[in-house]
Design a protein around this motif. Sequence first.
Motif, PDB file in Angstrom:
ATOM      1  N   ASP A 121       0.844  -1.200   0.000  1.00 58.65           N
ATOM      2  CA  ASP A 121       0.000   0.000   0.000  1.00 58.65           C
ATOM      3  C   ASP A 121       0.878   1.248   0.000  1.00 58.65           C
ATOM      4  O   ASP A 121       1.599   1.521   0.976  1.00 58.65           O
ATOM      5  N   THR A 153      -0.411   4.368  -0.464  1.00 61.40           N
ATOM      6  CA  THR A 153      -1.215   5.571  -0.206  1.00 61.40           C
ATOM      7  C   THR A 153      -0.864   6.312   1.083  1.00 61.40           C
ATOM      8  O   THR A 153      -1.142   7.513   1.166  1.00 61.40           O
ATOM      9  N   ALA A 156      -1.296   6.260  -5.825  1.00 67.23           N
ATOM     10  CA  ALA A 156      -1.276   7.133  -4.649  1.00 67.23           C
ATOM     11  C   ALA A 156      -1.518   8.565  -5.114  1.00 67.23           C
ATOM     12  O   ALA A 156      -0.588   9.382  -5.187  1.00 67.23           O
ATOM     13  N   ALA A 185      -0.065  11.699  -3.364  1.00 69.28           N
ATOM     14  CA  ALA A 185       1.377  11.776  -3.126  1.00 69.28           C
ATOM     15  C   ALA A 185       2.070  12.661  -4.152  1.00 69.28           C
ATOM     16  O   ALA A 185       1.590  12.849  -5.279  1.00 69.28           O
TER      17      ALA A 185
END
Length: 360
Positions: free
Chosen positions: A189, A191, A214, A217
């Motif tokens: 993950d 995120t 993501a 980000a």
Amino acid sequence: MTKPPPVPLARAATRVRTALQGLTRRMVPPEVGVLEVMSSFMATHATYALTRVGAADALASGPRTAAEVAAEAGTDPDATYRLLRACAGHGLLTRSGDRFALTALGRALVSQHPGSMRPVVLMIGDPRYQAVWGQLPEAVVTGTPRAEAVHGVSMWELLDREPDYAAVFDDAMTRLTALDWPTVAAAYDFTPYGVVVDVGGGHGQLLASVLGVAPAARGVLLERPALLPHAERHLREAGVLGRCRLVGGSFFDTAPDDGDLYVLRRVVHDLDDEQAVAVLTTLRAHTPPGATLVLMESVVPPDGGPHFATSLDLDMLLFVGGRERTEQEYAALLERAGFRLTRVVPTVSTVSLVEARPVT
């Protein structure tokens, strides 16, 4: 690429396949088994030829005779027939009468196939690559890479000297990154991280993929200045350049100071232990206390069972003097550089995610 299966299921399937292969080997006399192992190089060269001369592309539209394939590819009809016949024996083609057709395996060699492995085949089969593998006995004796003994320069200098081979190499690396990515995305993950730093990220393909899953980000790419224009173009085409900062430099000397996640994909395996510690130590000096480090590498299983990492390890020995490592060996490297290994996340491909955090 289809959705990756769960890791436990993939591992169970691999164990079954490995057991069947072992059973097959035990069903023939040892002398025959040795001959089969030694002649496996023929499959490599047949696959390369099928791809390199365009025969696989010529079969993309459906079954054809060897003469028809030869006419499109500009090859000798008899030699083409013999190549197609051999490739059918390797599972790349099927044969019905005088007509040949691609199998699912063979379709992966076609230029326009969505999952084409053509770039990887062209790199592995290239005589410049194969010639270095021919030096494996000398590498075992000396313990040193052999690219310079074959080509007169190191592997990296060869890529600078021969742009055509550099293009083949870059295309293969791009394809291998794409091959790994769905399995990585399914296992990890991204995120939670606000700033993702791709250390030695090449053309930015991995960073673009991470930012794609993501969306909140921002990304930072650290790479040699000569590669940054290519990365800028790729990140722009991926629609994420507005969230990226490109930094020119060597990971031996510097790293961005503002990352939440630092990612190195198949960087450490290019390096011997001292070089790896040097890079990781530089990285540690620039890593904020709460940040995470992820090394995307093939991890050698501790039980010595069959794994692609053990063959790739010889590739690293031959070309750059690097190595593949076990989990324990990664833990030791990271500890020397001021990191603590937190976990190893396996995927269904050949890559795992070695996660670590800075020791404070």
